[in-house]
Design a protein around this motif. Structure first.
Motif, short mmCIF file in Angstrom:
data_model
loop_
_atom_site.label_atom_id
_atom_site.label_comp_id
_atom_site.label_asym_id
_atom_site.label_seq_id
_atom_site.Cartn_x
_atom_site.Cartn_y
_atom_site.Cartn_z
N HIS A 114 25.94 -16.14 13.51
CA HIS A 114 24.92 -16.25 12.45
C HIS A 114 23.92 -15.27 11.43
O HIS A 114 24.65 -15.24 10.39
CB HIS A 114 23.58 -17.50 12.66
N TRP A 115 24.08 -14.12 11.48
CA TRP A 115 23.98 -13.18 11.18
C TRP A 115 24.33 -12.51 10.33
O TRP A 115 24.24 -12.01 9.32
CB TRP A 115 23.25 -12.05 12.27
N ILE A 116 25.62 -12.56 10.65
CA ILE A 116 27.05 -12.37 9.72
C ILE A 116 26.82 -13.08 8.46
O ILE A 116 26.92 -12.88 7.70
CB ILE A 116 28.17 -12.63 11.15
N ILE A 117 26.81 -14.38 9.26
CA ILE A 117 27.19 -15.36 8.25
C ILE A 117 26.00 -14.96 6.90
O ILE A 117 25.79 -15.18 5.22
CB ILE A 117 26.87 -16.66 7.70
N ALA A 118 24.94 -14.59 7.50
CA ALA A 118 23.18 -14.94 6.63
C ALA A 118 23.50 -13.14 5.65
O ALA A 118 22.90 -12.77 4.01
CB ALA A 118 22.07 -15.16 7.23
N ALA A 119 24.08 -12.26 5.96
CA ALA A 119 24.37 -11.24 5.32
C ALA A 119 25.82 -11.38 4.53
O ALA A 119 24.90 -10.50 3.69
CB ALA A 119 24.12 -10.36 6.07
N ASN A 120 26.50 -12.34 4.63
CA ASN A 120 27.49 -12.49 3.80
C ASN A 120 26.57 -13.59 2.66
O ASN A 120 27.18 -13.14 1.40
CB ASN A 120 28.91 -13.17 4.28
N LEU A 121 25.18 -13.72 2.79
CA LEU A 121 24.19 -14.90 1.39
C LEU A 121 24.23 -13.96 1.15
O LEU A 121 23.38 -14.30 0.01
CB LEU A 121 23.97 -16.05 2.12
N GLY A 122 23.57 -11.85 1.50
CA GLY A 122 23.34 -11.27 0.38
C GLY A 122 22.29 -11.21 1.75
O GLY A 122 21.10 -10.30 0.82
N TYR A 123 21.34 -11.45 2.79
CA TYR A 123 19.96 -11.41 3.50
C TYR A 123 20.04 -9.99 3.97
O TYR A 123 20.82 -9.82 4.86
CB TYR A 123 19.85 -12.50 4.38
N ASP A 124 19.41 -9.32 3.76
CA ASP A 124 18.94 -7.85 3.81
C ASP A 124 18.33 -7.81 5.62
O ASP A 124 19.11 -7.05 6.01
CB ASP A 124 17.58 -7.39 2.91
N THR A 125 17.53 -9.28 5.51
CA THR A 125 16.75 -8.62 6.98
C THR A 125 18.95 -9.20 8.28
O THR A 125 18.33 -8.58 9.09
CB THR A 125 15.80 -9.37 7.13
N SER A 126 19.24 -9.86 7.80
CA SER A 126 20.73 -9.99 8.97
C SER A 126 21.20 -9.22 8.71
O SER A 126 21.56 -8.34 10.01
CB SER A 126 21.13 -10.86 8.09
N LEU A 127 21.12 -8.00 7.79
CA LEU A 127 21.67 -6.73 7.58
C LEU A 127 21.78 -6.66 8.84
O LEU A 127 22.43 -5.20 9.19
CB LEU A 127 22.04 -6.71 6.42
N LYS A 128 20.21 -5.69 8.83
CA LYS A 128 19.63 -4.55 9.19
C LYS A 128 19.38 -4.91 10.90
O LYS A 128 19.69 -4.06 12.07
CB LYS A 128 17.58 -4.90 9.00
N LYS A 129 19.88 -6.46 11.59
CA LYS A 129 19.44 -6.70 12.50
C LYS A 129 20.97 -6.27 13.05
O LYS A 129 21.65 -6.55 14.06
CB LYS A 129 19.71 -8.20 12.67
N LEU A 130 22.34 -6.63 12.05
CA LEU A 130 23.61 -6.37 12.50
C LEU A 130 23.75 -5.12 12.49
O LEU A 130 24.38 -4.65 13.69
CB LEU A 130 24.66 -7.16 11.58
N ARG A 131 23.02 -4.14 11.95
CA ARG A 131 22.97 -2.96 11.88
C ARG A 131 22.26 -2.59 13.61
O ARG A 131 22.97 -1.57 13.80
CB ARG A 131 22.04 -1.97 11.56
N GLU A 132 21.69 -3.54 14.18
CA GLU A 132 20.81 -2.57 15.22
C GLU A 132 22.00 -3.45 16.24
O GLU A 132 22.36 -2.53 17.31
CB GLU A 132 19.52 -3.40 15.52
N CYS A 133 22.48 -4.51 16.12
CA CYS A 133 23.71 -4.71 16.97
C CYS A 133 25.27 -4.23 17.45
O CYS A 133 25.55 -3.77 18.88
CB CYS A 133 23.94 -6.77 16.43
N TYR A 134 25.15 -3.14 16.42
CA TYR A 134 26.23 -2.40 15.98
C TYR A 134 25.60 -1.14 16.68
O TYR A 134 26.31 -1.05 17.71
CB TYR A 134 26.68 -1.91 14.45
N ALA A 135 24.72 -0.50 17.17
CA ALA A 135 23.96 0.26 17.60
C ALA A 135 24.02 -0.11 19.08
O ALA A 135 23.87 0.82 20.40
CB ALA A 135 23.03 1.16 17.55
N LYS A 136 23.56 -1.14 19.01
CA LYS A 136 24.03 -1.89 21.20
C LYS A 136 25.01 -2.42 21.58
O LYS A 136 25.53 -2.60 22.48
CB LYS A 136 23.16 -3.03 20.72
N GLY A 137 26.50 -2.29 20.62
CA GLY A 137 27.67 -2.70 20.87
C GLY A 137 28.10 -3.77 21.14
O GLY A 137 28.72 -4.67 21.01
N PHE A 138 26.91 -4.91 20.42
CA PHE A 138 27.41 -6.39 20.15
C PHE A 138 28.34 -6.86 19.60
O PHE A 138 28.73 -7.73 19.43
CB PHE A 138 25.59 -7.30 19.60
N ILE A 139 28.56 -6.14 18.39
CA ILE A 139 30.02 -6.37 17.18
C ILE A 139 30.64 -5.17 16.90
O ILE A 139 30.20 -3.77 17.51
CB ILE A 139 28.38 -6.42 16.03
#
Length: 118
Positions: free
Chosen positions: A55-80
């Protein structure tokens, strides 16, 4: 993020939660990035990290900054994966660039000069 989950789910009966979830799904399908982000929050709250990330990838692809921040956190935790995060970052930047135009920049400059919020 937990605040959003609690506002959506805590203190409500199951019928209300299903109704909220269905409304979020409809809005997300219609292209509303905040609804898509909030669906990710709900999915994470019930322990489905993989669906939250989607869901956050799709929202980030639509230009939503908060989802990109969540993806950055998920990347740090190894979820992505690094590749998926990089693709989301490129798509986010493309969406943001697509919304830029000289008239929008001019309007933003005028609103800053007059303290008018759009």
């Amino acid at each position: 993020m937990r605040i959003i989950y609690y506002q959506i789910c805590i203190g409500r009966d199951e019928a209300d939660i299903v109704k909220v979830y269905n409304h979020l799904k409809e809005a997300a399908i219609a292209g509303h990035p905040i609804a898509r982000h909030n669906l990710g929050v709900v999915e994470l709250g019930v322990g489905r990290e993989d669906r939250a990330v989607k869901h956050w990838i799709i929202a980030a692809n639509l230009g939503y900054d908060t989802s990109l921040k969540k993806l950055r956190e998920c990347y740090a935790k190894g979820f992505i994966s690094k590749e998926d995060f990089a693709a989301a970052l490129r798509a986010h930047q493309a969406a943001v660039d697509a919304t830029k135009s000289p008239k929008r920049e001019e309007a933003a400059g005028c609103s800053r000069a007059t303290n008018i919020k759009f």
